[in-house]
Design a protein around this motif. Structure first.
Motif, mmCIF file in Angstrom:
data_model
loop_
_atom_site.group_PDB
_atom_site.id
_atom_site.type_symbol
_atom_site.label_atom_id
_atom_site.label_comp_id
_atom_site.label_asym_id
_atom_site.label_seq_id
_atom_site.Cartn_x
_atom_site.Cartn_y
_atom_site.Cartn_z
ATOM 1 N N TYR A 59 72.341 -53.808 -85.351
ATOM 2 C CA TYR A 59 72.248 -55.243 -85.151
ATOM 3 C C TYR A 59 71.548 -55.889 -86.341
ATOM 4 O O TYR A 59 70.671 -55.284 -86.955
ATOM 5 C CB TYR A 59 71.447 -55.582 -83.890
ATOM 6 C CG TYR A 59 72.139 -55.202 -82.608
ATOM 7 C CD1 TYR A 59 73.003 -56.089 -81.970
ATOM 8 C CD2 TYR A 59 71.937 -53.953 -82.044
ATOM 9 C CE1 TYR A 59 73.644 -55.736 -80.800
ATOM 10 C CE2 TYR A 59 72.575 -53.582 -80.866
ATOM 11 C CZ TYR A 59 73.428 -54.485 -80.251
ATOM 12 O OH TYR A 59 74.072 -54.135 -79.101
ATOM 13 N N LEU B 298 73.441 -60.040 -83.966
ATOM 14 C CA LEU B 298 74.861 -59.829 -84.253
ATOM 15 C C LEU B 298 75.110 -58.337 -84.454
ATOM 16 O O LEU B 298 74.460 -57.708 -85.289
ATOM 17 C CB LEU B 298 75.209 -60.592 -85.543
ATOM 18 C CG LEU B 298 76.663 -60.767 -85.902
ATOM 19 C CD1 LEU B 298 77.363 -61.661 -84.882
ATOM 20 C CD2 LEU B 298 76.774 -61.402 -87.288
ATOM 21 N N GLN C 76 82.003 -64.221 -80.841
ATOM 22 C CA GLN C 76 81.758 -62.799 -80.585
ATOM 23 C C GLN C 76 82.865 -62.143 -79.774
ATOM 24 O O GLN C 76 82.932 -60.928 -79.692
ATOM 25 C CB GLN C 76 80.409 -62.615 -79.895
ATOM 26 C CG GLN C 76 79.269 -62.646 -80.908
ATOM 27 C CD GLN C 76 77.951 -62.262 -80.301
ATOM 28 O OE1 GLN C 76 77.589 -62.730 -79.238
ATOM 29 N NE2 GLN C 76 77.212 -61.431 -80.978
ATOM 30 N N LEU D 289 84.291 -59.709 -85.733
ATOM 31 C CA LEU D 289 83.434 -60.318 -86.754
ATOM 32 C C LEU D 289 83.124 -59.300 -87.846
ATOM 33 O O LEU D 289 82.904 -58.129 -87.577
ATOM 34 C CB LEU D 289 82.126 -60.821 -86.129
ATOM 35 C CG LEU D 289 82.242 -61.989 -85.148
ATOM 36 C CD1 LEU D 289 80.888 -62.334 -84.559
ATOM 37 C CD2 LEU D 289 82.854 -63.217 -85.806
#
Lengths: 191, 147
Positions: free
Chosen positions: B104, B43, B121, B125
């Motif tokens: 990340y 993420l 995504q 976010l």
């Protein structure tokens, strides 16, 4: 009886050795690293030499491995390291990396959120008011929000605010909608 | 009394085994950290968010998007309102990484949640950090911007 006792001890020793050797990583330089350079995934790689290393040395490497998985530290070459050399505490030095450890301070049912601010590093900030700028007017989204810490990132001071999850959701919505204004609370009491 | 020594030996063995494994968990590669039936999902997060999380942190993942909301006494606006929902709660961060100046985190989620997160995504976010001991998961209302 004695046999059973000895058997238990014997069975413990290989298990202990197995645990150490399987789970501990050893790193070697994949290129020449000059003294003072940062050790990173760019210039080192995990090596298969770990089988040759004894338990005593593995204990030392454990600290090195922590430096790669735990970004609270940065690792530098304390001397010139040649390609293929193992990364050891003898040829490296590490410094404390200013990553705050805040999660244990967060109260139950609250969350921590990182918010950029216009403040400078010297200002003492215990609590902030978060406002939304709309049509030249300021609307207060949250007042006297507790600040657990701050840090400079890319020339901006980031404050770590502790508040309830719904307020954080609200702040996210308004950040997407426009510009937020953050000011130090007049009443700097802990909320 | 007869079997006391062997019992103690077995106990010592068990304690040593458990403590060695507990210490070893931090030294695992990412793939080895993922529990069975779970996935590590990368993420991308902002630099300021990255500054507060590390491997082992517990986070909530928030999604902000535009939605047509019909609220009592109000008509649906044509433009839609910006709303934020808490998509996933109490998510374990397995690892943090910086690749080409992008931050990340690898989060530990179920394959089903991974599908939701992959869809999410496309929206904005954000993450919020929680106390690792605070494992409570509660239904969260939607937060919207008031005109």
């Amino acid at each position: 009886m004695k046999k059973l006792f000895i058997l238990s001890l014997i069975s413990f020793i290989p298990t202990a050795l197995f645990c150490q050797s399987v789970y501990t990583n050893v790193f070697e330089a994949k290129q020449d690293i000059k003294k003072g350079s940062l050790i990173s995934v760019e210039n080192v790689m995990a090596t298969t030499k770990q089988k040759q290393v004894n338990i005593e040395t593995l204990e030392e490497f454990k600290t090195i491995e922590e430096l790669f998985t735990n970004t609270r530290f940065k690792l530098f070459a304390s001397q010139d390291i040649l390609k293929g050399d193992l990364i050891t505490p003898q040829n490296t030095a590490y410094t404390a990396f200013k990553k705050p450890v805040l999660d244990r301070q967060i109260k139950p049912d609250t969350r921590l959120y990182a918010l950029p601010t216009p403040f400078n590093a010297e200002q003492k900030i215990k609590a902030v008011d978060i406002l939304f700028k709309s049509d030249g007017q300021l609307k207060t989204l949250a007042a006297n929000v507790k600040v657990l810490g701050k840090r400079r990132i890319k020339k901006k001071i980031i404050v770590y605010i502790q508040t309830d999850p719904l307020t954080i959701q609200k702040i996210c919505s308004y950040r997407e909608k426009g510009t937020l204004a953050v000011k130090i609370s007049d009443n700097q009491s802990d909320k | 009394m007869k079997y006391m020594k062997s019992l103690i030996a077995v106990l010592v063995f068990l304690i040593a085994f458990v403590s060695l494994n507990a210490e070893a968990v931090n030294d695992l590669f990412l793939g080895q950290k993922i529990p069975f039936s779970y996935r590590a999902f990368p993420l991308e997060i902002s630099a300021e968010e990255a500054s507060m999380v590390s491997a082992g942190s517990r986070i909530d993942i928030l999604m902000t998007f535009q939605a047509m909301l019909k609220r009592s006494g109000r008509s649906i606006s044509q433009k839609g309102e910006i709303v934020t929902v808490t998509l996933l709660q109490n998510i374990l961060v397995l690892e943090t990484s910086k690749i080409q100046n992008k931050n990340y985190i690898f989060v530990n989620i179920t394959p089903r949640d991974a599908q939701y997160l992959a869809l999410a995504q496309e929206q904005t976010l954000n993450i919020s950090l929680r106390n690792p001991k605070d494992r409570k998961i509660a239904p969260m209302p939607v937060a919207f911007t008031e005109d």
